[in-house]
Design a protein around this motif. Structure first.
Motif, PDB file in Angstrom:
ATOM      1  N   TYR A 191       0.893  -1.195  -0.132  1.00  0.00           N
ATOM      2  CA  TYR A 191       0.054  -0.051  -0.063  1.00  0.00           C
ATOM      3  C   TYR A 191       0.825   1.353   0.071  1.00  0.00           C
ATOM      4  O   TYR A 191       1.727   1.324   0.751  1.00  0.00           O
ATOM      5  N   ALA A 193       0.929   5.341   0.425  1.00  0.00           N
ATOM      6  CA  ALA A 193       0.510   6.770   0.610  1.00  0.00           C
ATOM      7  C   ALA A 193       1.199   7.674   0.034  1.00  0.00           C
ATOM      8  O   ALA A 193       2.170   8.043   0.583  1.00  0.00           O
ATOM      9  N   TYR A 197      -1.821  11.990  -2.113  1.00  0.00           N
ATOM     10  CA  TYR A 197      -3.002  11.341  -1.312  1.00  0.00           C
ATOM     11  C   TYR A 197      -2.910  12.216  -0.069  1.00  0.00           C
ATOM     12  O   TYR A 197      -4.171  12.628   0.605  1.00  0.00           O
ATOM     13  N   THR A 259      -3.892   3.434   8.054  1.00  0.00           N
ATOM     14  CA  THR A 259      -4.405   2.689   7.150  1.00  0.00           C
ATOM     15  C   THR A 259      -3.869   1.142   7.656  1.00  0.00           C
ATOM     16  O   THR A 259      -4.684   0.262   7.839  1.00  0.00           O
ATOM     17  N   LEU A 266      -8.945   3.424   5.116  1.00  0.00           N
ATOM     18  CA  LEU A 266      -8.850   3.989   3.743  1.00  0.00           C
ATOM     19  C   LEU A 266     -10.031   3.377   2.955  1.00  0.00           C
ATOM     20  O   LEU A 266     -10.567   2.265   2.928  1.00  0.00           O
ATOM     21  N   SER A 269      -8.728   3.208  -3.426  1.00  0.00           N
ATOM     22  CA  SER A 269      -7.442   3.173  -3.810  1.00  0.00           C
ATOM     23  C   SER A 269      -7.536   2.662  -5.080  1.00  0.00           C
ATOM     24  O   SER A 269      -8.379   2.159  -5.822  1.00  0.00           O
ATOM     25  N   MET A 304      -3.163   4.563  -2.550  1.00  0.00           N
ATOM     26  CA  MET A 304      -4.332   5.260  -1.783  1.00  0.00           C
ATOM     27  C   MET A 304      -4.572   6.484  -2.656  1.00  0.00           C
ATOM     28  O   MET A 304      -3.932   7.240  -2.982  1.00  0.00           O
ATOM     29  N   CYS A 307      -9.476   8.707   2.088  1.00  0.00           N
ATOM     30  CA  CYS A 307      -9.495   8.138   3.372  1.00  0.00           C
ATOM     31  C   CYS A 307     -10.811   8.600   4.254  1.00  0.00           C
ATOM     32  O   CYS A 307     -11.245   9.822   3.655  1.00  0.00           O
TER      33      CYS A 307
END
Length: 326
Positions: A191, A193, A197, A259, A266, A269, A304, A307
């Motif tokens: 993942y 970020a 983001y 996350t 999250l 994505s 991502m 959120c």
């Protein structure tokens, strides 16, 4: 319910400190160790900063390991004023003269490989600095990524907007070769970020005031280290974030950590291949998001995009209500 096992790889600046405290405050998370890497400041300062955060939260039993002092290629470039020369705002006077005695003798990369090998497919790796230690880990143990449960990265970008160069985000720009290796060779669930983001899911400055004015040691510590830091001042000079996204409060590393702690933070994505650009005077270090699969890669990551800012806010608030015993 078993606790989530976590290793945090960090270049401990102010937002790293916030993310570490978020992990320490999570009742279902066990931090196996914290590995240090150059970035926001020299790795020696990073080690001291991590020890200080653990001390504030009364969690000194968590082992801290010193790692890479520079990138895979070329000299280290850590002369940055974003979080001060020491990474924590240049305001702390009570430096520990015996800090080196509190750092584990084992190198961070060796410790990372060992801890993951001892807990195969159970450890989440949180990378919130340049990715040098991770690149070295996969070079020393090519099977290392497959032993991870998952990998969370704060770094890179998805729109070609940069915060340290025209097109690159800080963590990737500090060591583009390592970022390239990690995103090519870590085939575990990943993942990311990105800088955009975090900025697109920012919080108001009024929330920051609420955050640091809580009555707890961790909150007072955060208020102290942000007091003279221009990156935490809404009255400061206009920076690239303000130009692209408008005035806002963003604790970058906390977005990846939140996350990891609570997957429901999250909400959206993009699953697609990515690659880090290594060439060129403008685009070096930029992360390319390949939504049309032109690279023909067989591995995708989760980039991502959105959120739940309310849940993020609650995790941030809780993180500064420390120390808290588990």
């Amino acid at each position: 319910m078993a606790k989530k096992l976590l290793i945090i790889d960090t270049d401990c600046g102010i937002d790293d400190a916030q993310a570490i405290m978020m992990a320490l405050a999570a009742p279902d998370v066990e931090v196996l160790g914290i590995t240090c890497v150059f970035g926001n400041t020299a790795v020696e300062n990073v080690c001291q900063n991590v020890l200080k955060v653990l001390s504030v939260c009364e969690r000194q039993r968590i082992p801290v390991f010193r790692g890479s002092a520079g990138p895979l290629v070329g000299p280290a470039n850590t002369v940055r004023d974003h979080f001060g020369t020491d990474g924590l705002g240049d305001v702390l006077k009570d430096k520990d003269p015996r800090w080196e005695e509190k750092i584990q003798r084992e190198h961070a990369v060796s410790a990372m490989i060992r801890l993951v090998s001892e807990n195969q497919n159970q450890v989440s790796l949180m990378a919130i600095g340049p990715l040098t230690n991770l690149a070295l880990a996969v070079r020393l143990d090519p099977g290392f990524p497959q032993k991870l449960k998952d990998l969370y990265i704060m770094g890179g970008n998805m729109e070609g907007k940069g915060n340290v160069t025209l097109c690159a985000e800080f963590n990737f720009a500090m060591d583009p070769e390592s970022a390239y290796i990690v995103l090519e060779e870590f085939l575990c669930t990943t993942y990311i970020a990105s800088w955009e983001y975090a900025c697109r899911n920012s919080l108001p400055w009024e929330f920051f005031e609420q955050l640091v004015n809580q009555d707890a040691p961790a909150a007072r510590f955060m208020k102290t280290i942000t007091a003279k830091c221009w990156a935490y001042s809404k009255e400061a000079m206009v920076n690239k974030r303000d130009v692209y996204f408008g005035p806002c409060f963003v604790s970058y590393d906390a977005y990846a950590m939140a996350t990891c702690i609570d997957s429901s933070v999250l909400t959206e994505s993009i699953e697609c291949p990515v690659r880090v650009e290594l060439q060129g005077s403008i685009a070096r270090g930029m992360m390319v998001v390949d939504r049309t699969n032109q690279l023909k890669k067989n591995h995708s990551v989760f980039v991502m995009t959105k959120c739940d800012c309310a849940k993020l806010s609650q995790l941030l608030l809780k993180s500064l209500r420390q120390p808290c015993r588990k």
